[in-house]
Design a protein around this motif. Structure first.
Motif, PDB file in Angstrom:
ATOM      1  N   LEU A 183       5.843  -4.346  -9.589  1.00  0.00           N
ATOM      2  CA  LEU A 183       6.542  -3.766 -10.742  1.00  0.00           C
ATOM      3  C   LEU A 183       7.970  -3.326 -10.450  1.00  0.00           C
ATOM      4  O   LEU A 183       8.721  -3.032 -11.372  1.00  0.00           O
ATOM      5  N   GLY A 184       8.344  -3.243  -9.187  1.00  0.00           N
ATOM      6  CA  GLY A 184       9.730  -2.917  -8.851  1.00  0.00           C
ATOM      7  C   GLY A 184      10.061  -1.440  -8.760  1.00  0.00           C
ATOM      8  O   GLY A 184      11.238  -1.070  -8.727  1.00  0.00           O
ATOM      9  N   PHE A 185       9.051  -0.567  -8.702  1.00  0.00           N
ATOM     10  CA  PHE A 185       9.316   0.857  -8.508  1.00  0.00           C
ATOM     11  C   PHE A 185       9.795   1.075  -7.076  1.00  0.00           C
ATOM     12  O   PHE A 185       9.685   0.197  -6.229  1.00  0.00           O
ATOM     13  N   LYS A 186      10.314   2.267  -6.811  1.00  0.00           N
ATOM     14  CA  LYS A 186      10.788   2.618  -5.475  1.00  0.00           C
ATOM     15  C   LYS A 186      10.019   3.845  -4.981  1.00  0.00           C
ATOM     16  O   LYS A 186       9.666   4.711  -5.769  1.00  0.00           O
ATOM     17  N   VAL A 187       9.796   3.910  -3.675  1.00  0.00           N
ATOM     18  CA  VAL A 187       9.130   5.074  -3.093  1.00  0.00           C
ATOM     19  C   VAL A 187      10.082   6.266  -3.138  1.00  0.00           C
ATOM     20  O   VAL A 187      11.248   6.153  -2.758  1.00  0.00           O
ATOM     21  N   HIS A 188       9.603   7.396  -3.613  1.00  0.00           N
ATOM     22  CA  HIS A 188      10.377   8.630  -3.556  1.00  0.00           C
ATOM     23  C   HIS A 188       9.924   9.472  -2.365  1.00  0.00           C
ATOM     24  O   HIS A 188      10.711   9.827  -1.506  1.00  0.00           O
ATOM     25  N   THR A 189       8.632   9.797  -2.306  1.00  0.00           N
ATOM     26  CA  THR A 189       8.105  10.630  -1.237  1.00  0.00           C
ATOM     27  C   THR A 189       6.772  10.068  -0.753  1.00  0.00           C
ATOM     28  O   THR A 189       5.913   9.704  -1.558  1.00  0.00           O
ATOM     29  N   ASP A 190       6.612  10.010   0.549  1.00  0.00           N
ATOM     30  CA  ASP A 190       5.358   9.571   1.151  1.00  0.00           C
ATOM     31  C   ASP A 190       5.148  10.408   2.409  1.00  0.00           C
ATOM     32  O   ASP A 190       5.680  10.098   3.466  1.00  0.00           O
ATOM     33  N   VAL A 191       4.416  11.522   2.259  1.00  0.00           N
ATOM     34  CA  VAL A 191       4.174  12.431   3.375  1.00  0.00           C
ATOM     35  C   VAL A 191       2.691  12.759   3.458  1.00  0.00           C
ATOM     36  O   VAL A 191       1.967  12.698   2.469  1.00  0.00           O
ATOM     37  N   ARG A 192       2.261  13.099   4.652  1.00  0.00           N
ATOM     38  CA  ARG A 192       0.856  13.432   4.883  1.00  0.00           C
ATOM     39  C   ARG A 192       0.734  14.833   5.477  1.00  0.00           C
ATOM     40  O   ARG A 192       1.610  15.286   6.206  1.00  0.00           O
ATOM     41  N   ASN A 193      -0.378  15.468   5.141  1.00  0.00           N
ATOM     42  CA  ASN A 193      -0.764  16.741   5.728  1.00  0.00           C
ATOM     43  C   ASN A 193      -2.243  16.590   6.062  1.00  0.00           C
ATOM     44  O   ASN A 193      -3.091  16.756   5.192  1.00  0.00           O
ATOM     45  N   GLY A 194      -2.529  16.186   7.290  1.00  0.00           N
ATOM     46  CA  GLY A 194      -3.904  15.852   7.651  1.00  0.00           C
ATOM     47  C   GLY A 194      -4.318  14.594   6.901  1.00  0.00           C
ATOM     48  O   GLY A 194      -3.606  13.591   6.916  1.00  0.00           O
ATOM     49  N   THR A 195      -5.428  14.655   6.186  1.00  0.00           N
ATOM     50  CA  THR A 195      -5.893  13.495   5.418  1.00  0.00           C
ATOM     51  C   THR A 195      -5.265  13.435   4.032  1.00  0.00           C
ATOM     52  O   THR A 195      -5.401  12.434   3.336  1.00  0.00           O
ATOM     53  N   TYR A 196      -4.582  14.511   3.611  1.00  0.00           N
ATOM     54  CA  TYR A 196      -3.961  14.539   2.281  1.00  0.00           C
ATOM     55  C   TYR A 196      -2.628  13.795   2.322  1.00  0.00           C
ATOM     56  O   TYR A 196      -1.825  13.973   3.243  1.00  0.00           O
ATOM     57  N   ARG A 197      -2.392  12.988   1.319  1.00  0.00           N
ATOM     58  CA  ARG A 197      -1.137  12.216   1.234  1.00  0.00           C
ATOM     59  C   ARG A 197      -0.469  12.471  -0.113  1.00  0.00           C
ATOM     60  O   ARG A 197      -1.063  12.234  -1.171  1.00  0.00           O
ATOM     61  N   TRP A 198       0.774  12.946  -0.074  1.00  0.00           N
ATOM     62  CA  TRP A 198       1.592  13.136  -1.274  1.00  0.00           C
ATOM     63  C   TRP A 198       2.464  11.896  -1.386  1.00  0.00           C
ATOM     64  O   TRP A 198       3.351  11.663  -0.572  1.00  0.00           O
ATOM     65  N   LEU A 199       2.173  11.066  -2.402  1.00  0.00           N
ATOM     66  CA  LEU A 199       2.855   9.789  -2.569  1.00  0.00           C
ATOM     67  C   LEU A 199       3.409   9.711  -3.985  1.00  0.00           C
ATOM     68  O   LEU A 199       2.647   9.764  -4.948  1.00  0.00           O
ATOM     69  N   THR A 200       4.732   9.624  -4.096  1.00  0.00           N
ATOM     70  CA  THR A 200       5.349   9.497  -5.413  1.00  0.00           C
ATOM     71  C   THR A 200       6.311   8.315  -5.428  1.00  0.00           C
ATOM     72  O   THR A 200       6.910   7.963  -4.412  1.00  0.00           O
ATOM     73  N   ILE A 201       6.418   7.718  -6.609  1.00  0.00           N
ATOM     74  CA  ILE A 201       7.318   6.591  -6.827  1.00  0.00           C
ATOM     75  C   ILE A 201       8.212   6.896  -8.012  1.00  0.00           C
ATOM     76  O   ILE A 201       7.948   7.821  -8.772  1.00  0.00           O
ATOM     77  N   GLN A 202       9.264   6.093  -8.156  1.00  0.00           N
ATOM     78  CA  GLN A 202      10.190   6.245  -9.280  1.00  0.00           C
ATOM     79  C   GLN A 202      10.535   4.882  -9.845  1.00  0.00           C
ATOM     80  O   GLN A 202      10.667   3.901  -9.095  1.00  0.00           O
ATOM     81  N   HIS A 203      10.709   4.852 -11.155  1.00  0.00           N
ATOM     82  CA  HIS A 203      11.259   3.656 -11.791  1.00  0.00           C
ATOM     83  C   HIS A 203      12.739   3.616 -11.416  1.00  0.00           C
ATOM     84  O   HIS A 203      13.419   4.646 -11.439  1.00  0.00           O
ATOM     85  N   PRO A 204      13.280   2.448 -11.067  1.00  0.00           N
ATOM     86  CA  PRO A 204      14.679   2.393 -10.620  1.00  0.00           C
ATOM     87  C   PRO A 204      15.691   2.871 -11.663  1.00  0.00           C
ATOM     88  O   PRO A 204      16.776   3.314 -11.299  1.00  0.00           O
ATOM     89  N   ASP A 205      15.340   2.816 -12.944  1.00  0.00           N
ATOM     90  CA  ASP A 205      16.265   3.267 -13.987  1.00  0.00           C
ATOM     91  C   ASP A 205      16.006   4.705 -14.419  1.00  0.00           C
ATOM     92  O   ASP A 205      16.619   5.180 -15.372  1.00  0.00           O
ATOM     93  N   GLN A 206      15.090   5.394 -13.744  1.00  0.00           N
ATOM     94  CA  GLN A 206      14.727   6.755 -14.143  1.00  0.00           C
ATOM     95  C   GLN A 206      14.568   7.643 -12.898  1.00  0.00           C
ATOM     96  O   GLN A 206      13.475   8.098 -12.578  1.00  0.00           O
ATOM     97  N   PRO A 207      15.663   7.917 -12.200  1.00  0.00           N
ATOM     98  CA  PRO A 207      15.569   8.627 -10.925  1.00  0.00           C
ATOM     99  C   PRO A 207      15.180  10.096 -11.012  1.00  0.00           C
ATOM    100  O   PRO A 207      14.835  10.698  -9.997  1.00  0.00           O
ATOM    101  N   SER A 208      15.178  10.698 -12.181  1.00  0.00           N
ATOM    102  CA  SER A 208      14.843  12.122 -12.266  1.00  0.00           C
ATOM    103  C   SER A 208      13.352  12.371 -12.474  1.00  0.00           C
ATOM    104  O   SER A 208      12.921  13.516 -12.525  1.00  0.00           O
ATOM    105  N   PHE A 209      12.549  11.325 -12.553  1.00  0.00           N
ATOM    106  CA  PHE A 209      11.118  11.476 -12.806  1.00  0.00           C
ATOM    107  C   PHE A 209      10.316  10.730 -11.749  1.00  0.00           C
ATOM    108  O   PHE A 209      10.656   9.601 -11.391  1.00  0.00           O
ATOM    109  N   GLN A 210       9.258  11.360 -11.255  1.00  0.00           N
ATOM    110  CA  GLN A 210       8.391  10.736 -10.256  1.00  0.00           C
ATOM    111  C   GLN A 210       6.980  10.558 -10.811  1.00  0.00           C
ATOM    112  O   GLN A 210       6.488  11.412 -11.550  1.00  0.00           O
ATOM    113  N   LEU A 211       6.352   9.458 -10.444  1.00  0.00           N
ATOM    114  CA  LEU A 211       4.953   9.209 -10.767  1.00  0.00           C
ATOM    115  C   LEU A 211       4.170   9.358  -9.473  1.00  0.00           C
ATOM    116  O   LEU A 211       4.424   8.646  -8.500  1.00  0.00           O
TER     117      LEU A 211
END
Length: 138
Positions: free
Chosen positions: A26-54
């Protein structure tokens, strides 16, 4: 500081598969990909909408016990979660592009009320509506 919603999340059963789908197909970009033990915080962004993360979040600890996580995974896989909506400039062109990349469409582009929309699902089962807005009258 600007106030407002910054991240909205969806549940996915496999974060790596979800990441590959949203970035490679779909062409989204990774914003954040971090781990804390087994927990993973993973967010992406649409390239035309940098102020919002999914957020692409896996049900489970520390938020859910295993029974709840299993229920959530089953509900997502059945397509029971509310659909997400993506606006596009040309629904038919995007449909052809993404179908060629292997995106599973549940509905081909259809014209309704002056707009054009199509439906697709991500690998976890989350439903999307892709909408080309009606042209404004001049």
């Amino acid at each position: 500081m600007t106030e407002g919603i910054n991240v909205a999340g969806i549940y996915v059963d496999d974060q790596d598969a979800a990441l590959a789908f949203y970035v490679d197909k779909l062409g989204f970009k990774v914003h954040t990909d971090v781990r804390n033990g087994t927990y993973r915080w993973l967010t992406i962004q649409h390239p035309d909408q940098p102020s919002f993360q999914l957020g692409l979040f896996a049900p489970g600890p520390p938020v859910h016990d295993e029974a709840s996580a299993q229920t959530l995974r089953a509900m997502v896989a059945k397509g029971a979660m509310p659909p997400l909506v993506l606006t596009v400039a040309d629904c038919r062109a995007r449909y052809a592009e993404w179908k060629a990349k292997g995106v599973e469409f549940t509905q081909e582009p259809v014209e309704r009320y002056g707009s054009i929309d199509a439906g697709f699902r991500d690998p976890a089962g989350n439903g999307w509506k892709m909408i080309q807005a009606a042209k404004e009258a001049s």
